[in-house]
Design an enzyme around this catalytic site. Structure first.
Site, PDB file in Angstrom:
ATOM      1  N   GLY A 265       7.911   2.945  -0.288  1.00  0.00           N
ATOM      2  CA  GLY A 265       7.222   4.061   0.334  1.00  0.00           C
ATOM      3  C   GLY A 265       6.170   4.727  -0.512  1.00  0.00           C
ATOM      4  O   GLY A 265       5.605   5.739  -0.103  1.00  0.00           O
TER       5      GLY A 265
ATOM      6  N   ALA B 206       7.963  -2.868  -4.299  1.00  0.00           N
ATOM      7  CA  ALA B 206       8.957  -1.800  -4.300  1.00  0.00           C
ATOM      8  C   ALA B 206       8.634  -0.842  -5.439  1.00  0.00           C
ATOM      9  O   ALA B 206       7.963  -1.212  -6.409  1.00  0.00           O
ATOM     10  CB  ALA B 206      10.369  -2.363  -4.464  1.00  0.00           C
TER      11      ALA B 206
ATOM     12  N   GLU C 209       7.114  -1.437   6.824  1.00  0.00           N
ATOM     13  CA  GLU C 209       7.552  -2.474   5.888  1.00  0.00           C
ATOM     14  C   GLU C 209       9.002  -2.861   6.141  1.00  0.00           C
ATOM     15  O   GLU C 209       9.350  -4.050   6.133  1.00  0.00           O
ATOM     16  CB  GLU C 209       7.372  -1.985   4.449  1.00  0.00           C
ATOM     17  CG  GLU C 209       5.919  -1.870   4.018  1.00  0.00           C
ATOM     18  CD  GLU C 209       5.753  -1.177   2.678  1.00  0.00           C
ATOM     19  OE1 GLU C 209       4.682  -1.347   2.076  1.00  0.00           O
ATOM     20  OE2 GLU C 209       6.676  -0.465   2.235  1.00  0.00           O
TER      21      GLU C 209
END
Length: 234
Positions: A107, A95, A115
């Site tokens: 992202g 993350a 994901e």
């Protein structure tokens, strides 16, 4: 004074340790969601090593990106697809930011749509992050938003009305042009001053026509910590 190279080496060592700790949670026969990113890459490497040594057997991976698939093949991890399985035992992923409620921004590798699909299907979701990713509230780093190329301009206007500052993600290093996702879409990096309700913002962003998915990952149930190391695994 610590040199930049020393700091970089230290971060790499810690990422390796956390990747190994995550890989050690996997048992023979499991189906594993394979995330995208530098720390998850170490977990994939260790899983391959456990297979070669015989410590693991009969595992299958669900990759979340071309990058994850290529790494898995490199290290000898058999792959499968969501069409061919009915569950995922463990998903291992990283993350870009984690708040105290363990809401995430994902992202950074432009793979958050895949994901989120894989992570949401896992019986156990292991998040591997270093201490720098743990924040008091979301908004410190931009929220990636995947958008259909056709809809980029109207989507940016709609996001601006929400108080966001969107920028089209451009390729770095020696490559020119836009960052394109595995689905052929554009990534907007959206800066919000502070995100007090990640769940509501995620829902609002995802209702904008042309938006595929935001990088906000919101959980109503707690993720468990599995490592006392400086980087945290939730």
């Amino acid at each position: 004074m610590v040199s930049l190279s020393s700091e970089s080496d230290s971060i790499t060592v810690v990422k390796q340790a956390v990747g190994r700790a995550a890989a050690c949670r996997v048992k023979s026969g499991m189906i594993i969601g394979l995330g995208t990113g530098s720390t998850t890459a170490f977990a994939i490497q260790y899983l391959g090593g456990f297979l070669r040594s015989g410590a693991l057997s009969n595992i299958r991976g669900i990759p979340t990106s071309y990058q994850a698939a290529a790494l898995a093949r490199r290290y000898g991890i058999p792959l499968t697809t969501l069409d061919d399985i009915d569950h995922i035992d463990i998903a291992i992923d990283g993350a870009d930011a984690v708040d105290p409620q363990k809401n995430l921004i994902k992202g950074g590798g432009a793979a958050h749509t895949q994901e989120k699909v894989v992570d949401s299907l896992a019986e156990m979701f292991i998040v591997v992050v270093d201490r720098s990713k743990v924040v008091d509230h979301l908004g410190v780093v931009p929220v990636p938003v995947e958008v259909l190329p056709f809809a980029v301009t109207p989507a940016m206007r709609a996001i601006q009305k929400l108080g966001g500052k969107p920028e089209i993600r451009m390729a770095t290093s020696n490559k020119d042009g836009l960052v394109i996702t595995d689905q052929g879409n554009i990534v907007l990096d959206v800066k919000f001053d502070r995100i007090d309700d990640p769940g509501e913002l995620n829902r609002t962003l995802n209702t904008i026509p042309g938006v595929v998915d935001s990088g906000l990952l919101v959980y109503s149930c707690p993720m468990r910590s599995i490592s006392p190391l400086e980087p945290r695994l939730f």
